[in-house]
Design an enzyme around this catalytic site. Structure first.
Site, PDB file in Angstrom:
ATOM      1  N   HIS A 118       0.791  -1.237   0.000  1.00  0.00           N
ATOM      2  CA  HIS A 118       0.000   0.000   0.000  1.00  0.00           C
ATOM      3  C   HIS A 118       0.818   1.280   0.000  1.00  0.00           C
ATOM      4  O   HIS A 118       0.254   2.371   0.002  1.00  0.00           O
ATOM      5  CB  HIS A 118      -0.968  -0.009   1.200  1.00  0.00           C
ATOM      6  CG  HIS A 118      -1.767  -1.260   1.291  1.00  0.00           C
ATOM      7  ND1 HIS A 118      -1.360  -2.342   2.045  1.00  0.00           N
ATOM      8  CD2 HIS A 118      -2.917  -1.636   0.666  1.00  0.00           C
ATOM      9  CE1 HIS A 118      -2.238  -3.321   1.899  1.00  0.00           C
ATOM     10  NE2 HIS A 118      -3.184  -2.925   1.079  1.00  0.00           N
TER      11      HIS A 118
ATOM     12  N   GLY B 266      -6.723  11.842   8.643  1.00  0.00           N
ATOM     13  CA  GLY B 266      -7.509  10.806   7.971  1.00  0.00           C
ATOM     14  C   GLY B 266      -7.559  11.023   6.466  1.00  0.00           C
ATOM     15  O   GLY B 266      -7.446  10.085   5.681  1.00  0.00           O
TER      16      GLY B 266
ATOM     17  N   ARG C 279      -5.918  16.330   3.039  1.00  0.00           N
ATOM     18  CA  ARG C 279      -5.428  17.099   4.193  1.00  0.00           C
ATOM     19  C   ARG C 279      -3.902  16.952   4.306  1.00  0.00           C
ATOM     20  O   ARG C 279      -3.186  17.904   4.601  1.00  0.00           O
ATOM     21  CB  ARG C 279      -6.086  16.506   5.425  1.00  0.00           C
ATOM     22  CG  ARG C 279      -6.599  17.273   6.616  1.00  0.00           C
ATOM     23  CD  ARG C 279      -6.244  18.629   6.879  1.00  0.00           C
ATOM     24  NE  ARG C 279      -7.235  19.619   6.501  1.00  0.00           N
ATOM     25  CZ  ARG C 279      -8.229  20.061   7.251  1.00  0.00           C
ATOM     26  NH1 ARG C 279      -8.422  19.595   8.440  1.00  0.00           N
ATOM     27  NH2 ARG C 279      -9.042  20.982   6.813  1.00  0.00           N
TER      28      ARG C 279
ATOM     29  N   ARG D 237      -3.611   4.167  -4.307  1.00  0.00           N
ATOM     30  CA  ARG D 237      -4.996   4.392  -3.858  1.00  0.00           C
ATOM     31  C   ARG D 237      -5.269   5.845  -3.467  1.00  0.00           C
ATOM     32  O   ARG D 237      -6.129   6.120  -2.623  1.00  0.00           O
ATOM     33  CB  ARG D 237      -5.355   3.499  -2.664  1.00  0.00           C
ATOM     34  CG  ARG D 237      -5.511   2.055  -3.077  1.00  0.00           C
ATOM     35  CD  ARG D 237      -5.801   1.165  -1.888  1.00  0.00           C
ATOM     36  NE  ARG D 237      -5.791  -0.217  -2.332  1.00  0.00           N
ATOM     37  CZ  ARG D 237      -6.886  -0.983  -2.417  1.00  0.00           C
ATOM     38  NH1 ARG D 237      -8.045  -0.523  -2.046  1.00  0.00           N
ATOM     39  NH2 ARG D 237      -6.805  -2.211  -2.849  1.00  0.00           N
TER      40      ARG D 237
ATOM     41  N   ARG E  89      -1.365  11.033  15.077  1.00  0.00           N
ATOM     42  CA  ARG E  89      -2.632  11.167  14.350  1.00  0.00           C
ATOM     43  C   ARG E  89      -3.226  12.532  14.645  1.00  0.00           C
ATOM     44  O   ARG E  89      -3.277  12.968  15.810  1.00  0.00           O
ATOM     45  CB  ARG E  89      -3.603  10.062  14.762  1.00  0.00           C
ATOM     46  CG  ARG E  89      -5.053  10.389  14.426  1.00  0.00           C
ATOM     47  CD  ARG E  89      -5.983   9.197  14.435  1.00  0.00           C
ATOM     48  NE  ARG E  89      -7.373   9.573  14.660  1.00  0.00           N
ATOM     49  CZ  ARG E  89      -8.141  10.220  13.776  1.00  0.00           C
ATOM     50  NH1 ARG E  89      -7.673  10.588  12.612  1.00  0.00           N
ATOM     51  NH2 ARG E  89      -9.392  10.520  14.085  1.00  0.00           N
ATOM     52  N   ILE E  90      -3.658  13.229  13.603  1.00  0.00           N
ATOM     53  CA  ILE E  90      -4.376  14.488  13.786  1.00  0.00           C
ATOM     54  C   ILE E  90      -5.724  14.322  13.107  1.00  0.00           C
ATOM     55  O   ILE E  90      -5.793  13.972  11.924  1.00  0.00           O
ATOM     56  CB  ILE E  90      -3.586  15.686  13.202  1.00  0.00           C
ATOM     57  CG1 ILE E  90      -2.970  15.325  11.866  1.00  0.00           C
ATOM     58  CG2 ILE E  90      -2.500  16.139  14.152  1.00  0.00           C
ATOM     59  CD1 ILE E  90      -2.223  16.462  11.241  1.00  0.00           C
ATOM     60  N   GLY E  91      -6.784  14.505  13.868  1.00  0.00           N
ATOM     61  CA  GLY E  91      -8.083  14.220  13.274  1.00  0.00           C
ATOM     62  C   GLY E  91      -9.205  14.981  13.949  1.00  0.00           C
ATOM     63  O   GLY E  91      -8.978  15.920  14.707  1.00  0.00           O
ATOM     64  N   SER E  92     -10.405  14.545  13.652  1.00  0.00           N
ATOM     65  CA  SER E  92     -11.576  15.179  14.263  1.00  0.00           C
ATOM     66  C   SER E  92     -12.333  14.136  15.072  1.00  0.00           C
ATOM     67  O   SER E  92     -12.109  12.929  14.927  1.00  0.00           O
ATOM     68  CB  SER E  92     -12.471  15.786  13.188  1.00  0.00           C
ATOM     69  OG  SER E  92     -12.961  14.755  12.361  1.00  0.00           O
TER      70      SER E  92
ATOM     71  N   GLU F 266     -14.022   8.847  17.851  1.00  0.00           N
ATOM     72  CA  GLU F 266     -13.384   8.923  16.534  1.00  0.00           C
ATOM     73  C   GLU F 266     -13.264   7.482  16.041  1.00  0.00           C
ATOM     74  O   GLU F 266     -13.943   6.616  16.576  1.00  0.00           O
ATOM     75  CB  GLU F 266     -12.047   9.688  16.594  1.00  0.00           C
ATOM     76  CG  GLU F 266     -11.034   9.173  17.597  1.00  0.00           C
ATOM     77  CD  GLU F 266     -10.211   8.041  17.090  1.00  0.00           C
ATOM     78  OE1 GLU F 266      -9.361   8.275  16.218  1.00  0.00           O
ATOM     79  OE2 GLU F 266     -10.389   6.897  17.575  1.00  0.00           O
ATOM     80  N   MET F 267     -12.429   7.199  15.043  1.00  0.00           N
ATOM     81  CA  MET F 267     -12.494   5.861  14.460  1.00  0.00           C
ATOM     82  C   MET F 267     -11.146   5.188  14.151  1.00  0.00           C
ATOM     83  O   MET F 267     -11.109   4.181  13.456  1.00  0.00           O
ATOM     84  CB  MET F 267     -13.372   5.892  13.185  1.00  0.00           C
ATOM     85  CG  MET F 267     -14.754   6.463  13.449  1.00  0.00           C
ATOM     86  SD  MET F 267     -15.904   6.362  12.058  1.00  0.00           S
ATOM     87  CE  MET F 267     -16.461   4.665  12.225  1.00  0.00           C
ATOM     88  N   GLU F 268     -10.038   5.730  14.661  1.00  0.00           N
ATOM     89  CA  GLU F 268      -8.728   5.175  14.271  1.00  0.00           C
ATOM     90  C   GLU F 268      -7.719   4.956  15.401  1.00  0.00           C
ATOM     91  O   GLU F 268      -6.810   4.126  15.274  1.00  0.00           O
ATOM     92  CB  GLU F 268      -8.040   6.089  13.229  1.00  0.00           C
ATOM     93  CG  GLU F 268      -8.732   6.164  11.883  1.00  0.00           C
ATOM     94  CD  GLU F 268      -9.894   7.134  11.851  1.00  0.00           C
ATOM     95  OE1 GLU F 268      -9.948   8.025  12.724  1.00  0.00           O
ATOM     96  OE2 GLU F 268     -10.770   7.007  10.977  1.00  0.00           O
TER      97      GLU F 268
ATOM     98  N   SER G 280     -15.207  18.284  16.102  1.00  0.00           N
ATOM     99  CA  SER G 280     -15.888  18.839  14.926  1.00  0.00           C
ATOM    100  C   SER G 280     -17.389  18.910  15.131  1.00  0.00           C
ATOM    101  O   SER G 280     -18.081  19.672  14.468  1.00  0.00           O
ATOM    102  CB  SER G 280     -15.576  17.989  13.688  1.00  0.00           C
ATOM    103  OG  SER G 280     -16.009  16.656  13.898  1.00  0.00           O
ATOM    104  N   ASP G 281     -17.908  18.081  16.050  1.00  0.00           N
ATOM    105  CA  ASP G 281     -19.345  18.075  16.295  1.00  0.00           C
ATOM    106  C   ASP G 281     -19.608  17.529  17.689  1.00  0.00           C
ATOM    107  O   ASP G 281     -18.725  16.925  18.290  1.00  0.00           O
ATOM    108  CB  ASP G 281     -20.071  17.230  15.238  1.00  0.00           C
ATOM    109  CG  ASP G 281     -19.488  15.824  15.124  1.00  0.00           C
ATOM    110  OD1 ASP G 281     -18.461  15.673  14.437  1.00  0.00           O
ATOM    111  OD2 ASP G 281     -20.015  14.910  15.768  1.00  0.00           O
TER     112      ASP G 281
ATOM    113  N   ARG H 283     -13.490  25.171  11.824  1.00  0.00           N
ATOM    114  CA  ARG H 283     -12.624  23.992  11.701  1.00  0.00           C
ATOM    115  C   ARG H 283     -11.208  24.420  11.342  1.00  0.00           C
ATOM    116  O   ARG H 283     -10.243  23.848  11.806  1.00  0.00           O
ATOM    117  CB  ARG H 283     -13.164  23.031  10.634  1.00  0.00           C
ATOM    118  CG  ARG H 283     -14.204  22.076  11.181  1.00  0.00           C
ATOM    119  CD  ARG H 283     -14.380  20.875  10.277  1.00  0.00           C
ATOM    120  NE  ARG H 283     -14.944  21.209   8.983  1.00  0.00           N
ATOM    121  CZ  ARG H 283     -16.232  21.390   8.743  1.00  0.00           C
ATOM    122  NH1 ARG H 283     -17.107  21.281   9.722  1.00  0.00           N
ATOM    123  NH2 ARG H 283     -16.672  21.695   7.542  1.00  0.00           N
TER     124      ARG H 283
HETATM  125  N1  HPA Z   1     -18.216   9.599  15.354  1.00  0.00           N
HETATM  126  C1  HPA Z   1     -17.116   9.035  14.864  1.00  0.00           C
HETATM  127  N2  HPA Z   1     -16.131   9.714  14.325  1.00  0.00           N
HETATM  128  C2  HPA Z   1     -16.236  11.052  14.273  1.00  0.00           C
HETATM  129  C3  HPA Z   1     -17.356  11.706  14.756  1.00  0.00           C
HETATM  130  C4  HPA Z   1     -18.388  10.937  15.334  1.00  0.00           C
HETATM  131  O1  HPA Z   1     -19.413  11.467  15.795  1.00  0.00           O
HETATM  132  N3  HPA Z   1     -17.168  13.042  14.549  1.00  0.00           N
HETATM  133  C5  HPA Z   1     -15.960  13.173  13.952  1.00  0.00           C
HETATM  134  N4  HPA Z   1     -15.395  11.975  13.778  1.00  0.00           N
END
Ligand code: HPA
Length: 235
Positions: A6, A23, A27, A46, A90-93, A182-184, A206-207, A220
């Protein structure tokens, strides 16, 4: 060495020992072009763009991770185990699940609970606690303090599911003091631990699942700049 499946790099030294991982690969491109001197692209497999350049004279790379633990798992594994990477930031939201965690806040993932079974591969006789590397985390806290940027450090949730069939399931994690979703991070922390390397995760909110507010594009950008300043100084 041959390129990994990869990442299209066949020589050591092309990728820096410290890699920032947003992610979104676009970015990564933006960060390379905005913050790094003489960025050179090393990956486009990819469209998961990766670049190496310098920041204040230090060699640093930035590459997308994609969304979710399978994707982060693949890219961080190859970086850590085939390309000599020692530190991944990792830098993310993330989405806040506590009332007192507000949109635009910056969170450092001290630990990452997870809904994923990623840890099952290690066959541990118990439940593993994916954790940030203390030296990177301490430095992130110090940099933030010196810059007057307020951050929260705590437990985050790395979820496998964004659109959950049970939409309020996050409340059970909130009851356990988890700050945001988050997811990672959990996959990254486990890969780094297993490879004897360092990782930390810096997130901007972010939310909010509590208030249902979301940041505007402009907001943001500001909180992103603060997060980037911390991440780049860490490197
Ligand atoms: N869930 C998962 N990942 C996210 C979210 C969320 O609400 N907001 C930003 N990344």
């Amino acid at each position: 060495m041959i390129p990994t499946p990869h990442i299209n790099v066949s020589k050591q030294g092309i990728i820096a020992e410290t890699v920032l991982m947003p992610g979104d690969p676009l970015r990564a491109k933006f960060i390379a072009e905005t913050y790094l001197e003489n960025p050179v692209q090393f990956n486009s497999v990819r469209n998961m763009f990766g670049y190496t350049g310098t920041y204040k004279g230090k060699k640093i790379s930035v590459m997308g991770s994609g969304m979710g633990m399978p994707s982060m798992g693949i890219y961080s594994y190859e970086l850590l185990n085939f390309y000599g990477v020692k530190n991944i930031i990792r830098i993310g939201s993330c989405g806040a699940i506590q009332e007192d965690v507000k949109i635009r806040d910056i969170i450092i993932g001290m630990s990452a609970s997870t809904t994923s079974n990623y840890a099952s591969q290690f066959n541990l006789p118990g439940t593993y606690a994916p954790t940030a590397s203390w030296p990177l985390m301490k430095k992130a806290l110090d940099v933030a303090e010196n810059k007057g940027i307020s951050v929260r450090a705590g437990n985050i949730l790395s979820a496998d599911i964004f659109y959950d069939d049970e939409p309020e399931v996050w409340k059970r994690w909130a009851r356990m003091g988890v700050l945001a979703i988050e997811m990672e991070a959990a996959a990254l922390y486990m890969n780094a631990a297993r490879a004897g390397a360092n990782a930390v995760c810096i997130l901007t909110v972010s939310d909010s699942l509590v208030s249902r507010e979301a940041t505007t594009a402009e907001e943001r950008q500001t909180s992103f700049t603060n997060m980037m300043e911390i991440a780049l100084e860490l490197a």
